[in-house]
Design a protein around this motif. Structure first.
Motif, PDB file in Angstrom:
ATOM      1  N   ALA A 171      -3.670 -39.198 -22.786  1.00  7.66           N
ATOM      2  CA  ALA A 171      -3.853 -37.751 -22.785  1.00  7.66           C
ATOM      3  C   ALA A 171      -4.068 -37.226 -21.367  1.00  7.66           C
ATOM      4  CB  ALA A 171      -5.036 -37.375 -23.674  1.00  7.66           C
ATOM      5  N   LEU A 172      -4.899 -37.910 -20.591  1.00 10.15           N
ATOM      6  CA  LEU A 172      -5.170 -37.475 -19.218  1.00 10.15           C
ATOM      7  C   LEU A 172      -3.928 -37.569 -18.348  1.00 10.15           C
ATOM      8  CD1 LEU A 172      -8.670 -39.137 -18.625  1.00 10.15           C
ATOM      9  CD2 LEU A 172      -8.193 -36.714 -18.992  1.00 10.15           C
ATOM     10  N   SER A 173      -3.138 -38.621 -18.571  1.00  8.94           N
ATOM     11  CA  SER A 173      -1.916 -38.790 -17.789  1.00  8.94           C
ATOM     12  C   SER A 173      -0.952 -37.639 -18.033  1.00  8.94           C
ATOM     13  CB  SER A 173      -1.249 -40.125 -18.165  1.00  8.94           C
ATOM     14  OG  SER A 173      -0.039 -40.297 -17.469  1.00  8.94           O
ATOM     15  N   ARG A 174      -0.839 -37.179 -19.267  1.00 11.68           N
ATOM     16  CA  ARG A 174       0.049 -36.053 -19.586  1.00 11.68           C
ATOM     17  C   ARG A 174      -0.415 -34.768 -18.906  1.00 11.68           C
ATOM     18  NH1 ARG A 174       1.499 -36.615 -26.065  1.00 11.68           N
ATOM     19  NH2 ARG A 174       2.346 -38.731 -25.985  1.00 11.68           N
ATOM     20  N   LEU A 175      -1.702 -34.718 -18.578  1.00 14.88           N
ATOM     21  CA  LEU A 175      -2.248 -33.542 -17.897  1.00 14.88           C
ATOM     22  C   LEU A 175      -2.148 -33.665 -16.380  1.00 14.88           C
ATOM     23  CD1 LEU A 175      -5.387 -33.018 -20.148  1.00 14.88           C
ATOM     24  CD2 LEU A 175      -3.472 -31.420 -19.903  1.00 14.88           C
ATOM     25  N   GLY A 176      -1.565 -34.775 -15.894  1.00 13.21           N
ATOM     26  CA  GLY A 176      -1.351 -34.949 -14.465  1.00 13.21           C
ATOM     27  C   GLY A 176      -2.392 -35.781 -13.753  1.00 13.21           C
ATOM     28  N   CYS A 177      -3.335 -36.353 -14.492  1.00 13.68           N
ATOM     29  CA  CYS A 177      -4.398 -37.155 -13.885  1.00 13.68           C
ATOM     30  C   CYS A 177      -3.847 -38.508 -13.424  1.00 13.68           C
ATOM     31  CB  CYS A 177      -5.518 -37.355 -14.898  1.00 13.68           C
ATOM     32  SG  CYS A 177      -6.958 -38.237 -14.259  1.00 13.68           S
ATOM     33  N   ARG A 178      -4.403 -39.003 -12.317  1.00  8.68           N
ATOM     34  CA  ARG A 178      -4.070 -40.339 -11.833  1.00  8.68           C
ATOM     35  C   ARG A 178      -5.284 -41.248 -11.969  1.00  8.68           C
ATOM     36  NH1 ARG A 178      -0.392 -39.460  -6.337  1.00  8.68           N
ATOM     37  NH2 ARG A 178       1.256 -38.203  -7.343  1.00  8.68           N
ATOM     38  N   PHE A 179      -5.019 -42.567 -11.963  1.00  7.09           N
ATOM     39  CA  PHE A 179      -6.097 -43.511 -12.241  1.00  7.09           C
ATOM     40  C   PHE A 179      -6.265 -44.491 -11.081  1.00  7.09           C
ATOM     41  CE2 PHE A 179      -4.089 -42.227 -16.221  1.00  7.09           C
ATOM     42  CZ  PHE A 179      -5.169 -41.611 -16.835  1.00  7.09           C
ATOM     43  N   ALA A 180      -7.519 -44.669 -10.679  1.00  8.71           N
ATOM     44  CA  ALA A 180      -7.860 -45.605  -9.607  1.00  8.71           C
ATOM     45  C   ALA A 180      -9.329 -45.968  -9.733  1.00  8.71           C
ATOM     46  CB  ALA A 180      -7.576 -44.996  -8.244  1.00  8.71           C
ATOM     47  N   GLU A 181      -9.660 -47.173  -9.356  1.00  9.37           N
ATOM     48  CA  GLU A 181     -11.044 -47.642  -9.392  1.00  9.37           C
ATOM     49  C   GLU A 181     -11.783 -47.202  -8.133  1.00  9.37           C
ATOM     50  OE1 GLU A 181     -12.415 -49.256 -11.911  1.00  9.37           O
ATOM     51  OE2 GLU A 181     -10.571 -49.486 -13.081  1.00  9.37           O
ATOM     52  N   GLY A 182     -13.115 -47.128  -8.267  1.00 11.37           N
ATOM     53  CA  GLY A 182     -13.942 -46.917  -7.095  1.00 11.37           C
ATOM     54  C   GLY A 182     -14.397 -45.499  -6.860  1.00 11.37           C
ATOM     55  N   GLY A 183     -13.929 -44.554  -7.637  1.00 11.29           N
ATOM     56  CA  GLY A 183     -14.347 -43.167  -7.449  1.00 11.29           C
ATOM     57  C   GLY A 183     -15.066 -42.656  -8.678  1.00 11.29           C
ATOM     58  N   LEU A 184     -14.595 -41.540  -9.209  1.00  9.09           N
ATOM     59  CA  LEU A 184     -15.170 -40.968 -10.417  1.00  9.09           C
ATOM     60  C   LEU A 184     -14.761 -41.809 -11.627  1.00  9.09           C
ATOM     61  CD1 LEU A 184     -16.730 -38.532 -11.637  1.00  9.09           C
ATOM     62  CD2 LEU A 184     -14.505 -37.408 -11.929  1.00  9.09           C
ATOM     63  N   THR A 185     -15.727 -42.071 -12.523  1.00  6.38           N
ATOM     64  CA  THR A 185     -15.473 -42.873 -13.717  1.00  6.38           C
ATOM     65  C   THR A 185     -15.857 -42.097 -14.960  1.00  6.38           C
ATOM     66  OG1 THR A 185     -15.862 -44.964 -12.551  1.00  6.38           O
ATOM     67  CG2 THR A 185     -16.036 -45.004 -14.948  1.00  6.38           C
ATOM     68  N   LEU A 186     -14.960 -42.101 -15.929  1.00 10.45           N
ATOM     69  CA  LEU A 186     -15.212 -41.516 -17.244  1.00 10.45           C
ATOM     70  C   LEU A 186     -15.568 -42.650 -18.191  1.00 10.45           C
ATOM     71  CD1 LEU A 186     -15.046 -39.339 -19.495  1.00 10.45           C
ATOM     72  CD2 LEU A 186     -12.564 -39.682 -19.498  1.00 10.45           C
ATOM     73  N   GLN A 187     -16.781 -42.635 -18.729  1.00 10.88           N
ATOM     74  CA  GLN A 187     -17.265 -43.695 -19.612  1.00 10.88           C
ATOM     75  C   GLN A 187     -17.324 -43.179 -21.041  1.00 10.88           C
ATOM     76  OE1 GLN A 187     -18.428 -47.021 -18.684  1.00 10.88           O
ATOM     77  NE2 GLN A 187     -18.286 -47.296 -20.903  1.00 10.88           N
ATOM     78  N   LEU A 188     -16.642 -43.876 -21.955  1.00  8.88           N
ATOM     79  CA  LEU A 188     -16.633 -43.486 -23.370  1.00  8.88           C
ATOM     80  C   LEU A 188     -17.209 -44.601 -24.222  1.00  8.88           C
ATOM     81  CD1 LEU A 188     -13.182 -42.375 -22.607  1.00  8.88           C
ATOM     82  CD2 LEU A 188     -14.397 -40.836 -24.131  1.00  8.88           C
ATOM     83  N   SER A 189     -17.930 -44.229 -25.275  1.00 11.02           N
ATOM     84  CA  SER A 189     -18.493 -45.219 -26.183  1.00 11.02           C
ATOM     85  C   SER A 189     -17.395 -45.843 -27.045  1.00 11.02           C
ATOM     86  CB  SER A 189     -19.554 -44.567 -27.087  1.00 11.02           C
ATOM     87  OG  SER A 189     -18.983 -43.515 -27.837  1.00 11.02           O
ATOM     88  N   ARG A 190     -17.717 -46.928 -27.710  1.00 12.81           N
ATOM     89  CA  ARG A 190     -16.736 -47.620 -28.544  1.00 12.81           C
ATOM     90  C   ARG A 190     -16.186 -46.721 -29.640  1.00 12.81           C
ATOM     91  NH1 ARG A 190     -15.501 -52.835 -29.513  1.00 12.81           N
ATOM     92  NH2 ARG A 190     -17.247 -53.559 -28.217  1.00 12.81           N
ATOM     93  N   ASP A 191     -17.029 -45.840 -30.206  1.00 15.78           N
ATOM     94  CA  ASP A 191     -16.573 -44.980 -31.296  1.00 15.78           C
ATOM     95  C   ASP A 191     -15.940 -43.685 -30.804  1.00 15.78           C
ATOM     96  OD1 ASP A 191     -18.788 -43.537 -30.436  1.00 15.78           O
ATOM     97  OD2 ASP A 191     -20.027 -44.093 -32.146  1.00 15.78           O
ATOM     98  N   GLY A 192     -15.931 -43.460 -29.479  1.00 16.67           N
ATOM     99  CA  GLY A 192     -15.324 -42.262 -28.928  1.00 16.67           C
ATOM    100  C   GLY A 192     -16.165 -41.018 -29.048  1.00 16.67           C
ATOM    101  N   LYS A 193     -17.414 -41.139 -29.495  1.00 17.34           N
ATOM    102  CA  LYS A 193     -18.249 -39.962 -29.731  1.00 17.34           C
ATOM    103  C   LYS A 193     -19.051 -39.550 -28.507  1.00 17.34           C
ATOM    104  CE  LYS A 193     -20.681 -40.065 -33.508  1.00 17.34           C
ATOM    105  NZ  LYS A 193     -21.535 -40.612 -34.593  1.00 17.34           N
TER     106      LYS A 193
END
Length: 267
Positions: A171-193
Motif C-alpha cells: 500500500a505504501l509503495s503505491r503511494l510513492g513511499c520508498r523503503f530503507a533501513e536506518g531511518g524512520l521505522t513503522l512498527q505494526l503488531s502481529r494482528d495489525g491493530k
C-alpha cells in the motif's frame, strides 16, 4: 446433534482454547445471527477450528462466509464491509473471538443471545461460501485513506507478521513511499491493530499517540470516533474542544486505569 451434547458446554470462554467439537457447538449458536464472516491466521489449527465453526453455523441453518487467511484487523474490516451479522476469528492457539456486525466487540445483548441455552431448530443446512476476495478491498481502503502522496518519504516497515508487513509495504509503495533501513521505522503488531513509529535516535511515537493524531484528523473533518473504554480520557477532552464526540465500547480493561504515556503536549 442431541440436546445433551449441545448443553454440555453452556458457556464458551473465548479467552481459553476450546476443542474442535466445542467449536462446532459454538458455530451452531453463531447461526442465530444469520450470516457469519470467518477468518483465521492461516495456521493449521486456525483452519481446523474454522472448519468446525463453519459446520456448526451450517447445521444451525446460517450462512458461513469464509474470508480465508487474514490478520485480525483485516478480518474486522471484512466483517464490516461484507455486511455479515457477526464475525469469528481463529488463531494459531486454537482460540476464537467474535465481533458484532461492524467489527466492534459484542454488546451485552449479543452475548446474551449467544449464550442462551435454547437452540432454534433448523430443517435445512445453511451454505458455506468462499468470500476471500473481499480481502482485496483492505489495501485499497488503506490507500484511499491517505490524504496525499508519500513521494519522497523513506522508511522501513517492521512486524512479526510477514502478511501484515507485505500488505503494508504494498500500500505504501503505491503511494510513492520508498523503503530503507536506518531511518524512520513503522512498527505494526502481529494482528495489525497497533502501530507506532520510531527513528534512528530511538524516539518513539507510541500507539495511543498515533490514535490521538487519527482522532484529531477525524474531528477536523467533522466526524466522531469510536474507541475502547480503556482509551485515555484525553480523547474525550480533545473531542469536546473540537465539538465532536468519542463513542466508547467495552473492552477487557478498566476504563479509569492510568496510562503511562503523557498526552499533555497534544491538548
Amino acid at each position: 446433534m442431541n440436546s445433551r451434547a449441545e448443553e454440555k458446554r453452556e458457556f464458551f470462554d473465548l479467552e481459553e482454547r476450546i476443542l474442535p467439537e466445542e467449536a462446532l457447538f459454538f458455530g451452531k449458536r453463531l447461526a442465530r445471527f444469520g450470516a457469519v464472516g470467518g477468518g483465521g491466521d492461516g495456521s493449521p489449527v486456525s483452519r481446523a477450528m474454522l472448519l468446525a465453526v463453519a459446520a456448526g453455523v451450517s447445521a444451525g441453518g446460517g450462512q458461513f462466509w469464509d474470508f480465508g487467511d487474514c490478520f485480525e484487523s483485516q478480518w474486522r474490516y471484512c466483517v464490516g464491509r461484507s455486511g455479515a451479522g457477526l464475525g469469528v476469528f481463529a488463531d494459531r492457539e486454537g482460540k476464537l473471538q467474535a465481533v458484532s456486525a461492524g467489527g466492534l466487540p459484542l454488546s451485552a445483548g449479543e452475548w446474551r443471545k449467544l449464550t442462551e441455552r435454547s437452540f432454534a431448530s433448523s430443517e435445512r443446512f445453511g451454505e458455506i461460501l468462499p468470500f476471500s476476495g473481499i480481502r482485496e478491498f483492505y489495501p485499497v481502503e488503506l490507500i484511499k485513506s491517505a490524504v496525499c502522496s508519500l513521494s519522497g518519504v523513506t522508511l522501513s516497515v517492521k512486524s512479526p507478521s510477514l502478511q501484515v508487513k507485505g500488505l503494508t509495504e504494498e500500500a505504501l509503495s503505491r503511494l510513492g513511499c520508498r523503503f530503507a533501513e536506518g531511518g524512520l521505522t513503522l512498527q505494526l503488531s502481529r494482528d495489525g491493530k497497533n502501530v507506532s513509529f520510531y527513528d534512528e535516535g530511538n524516539r518513539y511515537l507510541f500507539t495511543d499517540r498515533v490514535k490521538l493524531l487519527v482522532c484529531m484528523d477525524l474531528f477536523q473533518k467533522g466526524e466522531d470516533a469510536a474507541l475502547p473504554a480503556s482509551a485515555p480520557r484525553v480523547f474525550d477532552r480533545l473531542a469536546d474542544k473540537m465539538g465532536r464526540r468519542v463513542l466508547r465500547y467495552a473492552d477487557d480493561f478498566d476504563s479509569e486505569s492510568d496510562r503511562a504515556i503523557c498526552f499533555s503536549s497534544f491538548v
